[in-house]
Design an enzyme around this catalytic site. Structure first.
Site, PDB file in Angstrom:
ATOM      1  CB  CYS A 230     -31.717 -13.551   8.971  1.00 42.04           C
ATOM      2  SG  CYS A 230     -31.232 -11.949   9.567  1.00 42.04           S
TER       3      CYS A 230
ATOM      4  CG  HIS B 110     -33.577 -15.038  13.020  1.00 42.78           C
ATOM      5  ND1 HIS B 110     -32.474 -15.823  12.796  1.00 42.78           N
ATOM      6  CD2 HIS B 110     -33.179 -13.776  12.797  1.00 42.78           C
ATOM      7  CE1 HIS B 110     -31.450 -15.076  12.458  1.00 42.78           C
ATOM      8  NE2 HIS B 110     -31.841 -13.819  12.453  1.00 42.78           N
TER       9      HIS B 110
ATOM     10  CD  GLU C 147     -33.911 -19.165  12.844  1.00 46.73           C
ATOM     11  OE1 GLU C 147     -34.900 -18.886  12.128  1.00 46.73           O
ATOM     12  OE2 GLU C 147     -32.883 -18.477  12.878  1.00 46.73           O
TER      13      GLU C 147
HETATM   14  N1  GLN Z   1     -26.546  -8.750   9.639  1.00 48.02           N
HETATM   15  C1  GLN Z   1     -26.312 -10.048   9.101  1.00 48.02           C
HETATM   16  C2  GLN Z   1     -25.726  -9.961   7.693  1.00 48.02           C
HETATM   17  O1  GLN Z   1     -25.782  -8.926   7.099  1.00 48.02           O
HETATM   18  C3  GLN Z   1     -27.578 -10.878   9.074  1.00 48.02           C
HETATM   19  C4  GLN Z   1     -28.105 -11.001  10.482  1.00 48.02           C
HETATM   20  C5  GLN Z   1     -28.809 -12.290  10.768  1.00 48.02           C
HETATM   21  O2  GLN Z   1     -28.710 -13.269  10.031  1.00 48.02           O
HETATM   22  N2  GLN Z   1     -29.453 -12.311  11.913  1.00 48.02           N
HETATM   23  O3  GLN Z   1     -25.207 -10.902   7.210  1.00 48.02           O
END
Ligand code: GLN
Length: 195
Positions: free
Chosen positions: A78, A170, A172
């Site tokens: 992410c 994610h 995890e």
């Molecule tokens: N929206 C976050 C970003 O742009 C990422 C979201 C996440 O890591 N769950 O940094």
């Protein structure tokens, strides 16, 4: 085997727990010297702008680039994927370690988070329960980037390039540890460098 998890901000504890469940020594990384002796590094989800700015402030941006350049595998989930990319269409500190263009918060406000069963051929026939939270998506990939999973509409959401691994979701936060196992396999058998 000893794996570090970048612990500046975000969901680092969950990655540490996932690694420990797999019987691997896992440590939090907040300073460049804590990369010494590690076999791999995970960059967790969180807020990529915050993590990136802190990484620059503590000298970790350069240190992680050196760590990756020496062949050590790095996995970003992410926000971690955003940081490993080389283009997010706006100005924020990146690690620039993978030839992927990423769009942040790509699924819109209505869809802050969702879960979907993803086909990931490299992990076997069973689908992977992928949890997306304000997730980015991969807009385009360069040569040498292998797409590991796509949403039904064809959007790539997991990819690998040499010793770099990214997921827009994610792993995890689910009980399925196959992506962590996949990363540990990369650590055991580092990819030949690209070309
Ligand atoms: N929206 C976050 C970003 O742009 C990422 C979201 C996440 O890591 N769950 O940094």
């Amino acid at each position: 085997m000893k794996i570090g998890v970048l612990a500046l901000q975000g969901a680092f504890r969950e990655h540490i727990e996932a690694l420990r469940k797999l019987g691997v020594e896992a440590v939090e990384v907040r300073l460049p010297e804590q990369l010494d002796g590690l076999d791999g590094l995970i960059i967790p989800g969180g807020e990529s702008t915050a993590i990136g700015k802190l990484a620059v402030k503590y000298g970790l941006q350069e240190a992680i680039r050196r760590f990756a350049a020496s062949g050590s595998p790095v996995y970003g989930s992410c926000a971690g994927m955003i940081l490993l990319s080389n283009d997010v269409g706006r100005d924020q500190p990146l690690l620039d370690l993978m030839d992927v263009k990423v769009e942040r918060n790509a699924f819109g406000r209505q869809l802050e988070s969702f879960e979907t069963d993803l086909a990931v051929p490299s992990l076997g026939a069973e689908r992977f329960p992928a949890i997306f939270i304000r997730a980015p998506k991969i807009e385009s990939v360069g040569e040498g980037v292998e797409v590991l999973a796509k949403l039904d509409d064809g959007t790539p959401v997991a990819a690998r390039q040499g010793n770099m691994l990214v997921t827009a979701f994610h792993p995890e936060l689910s009980n399925d540890l196959r992506f962590h196992r996949y990363f540990l396999d990369m650590v055991r058998e580092p990819a030949m460098s690209d070309e």
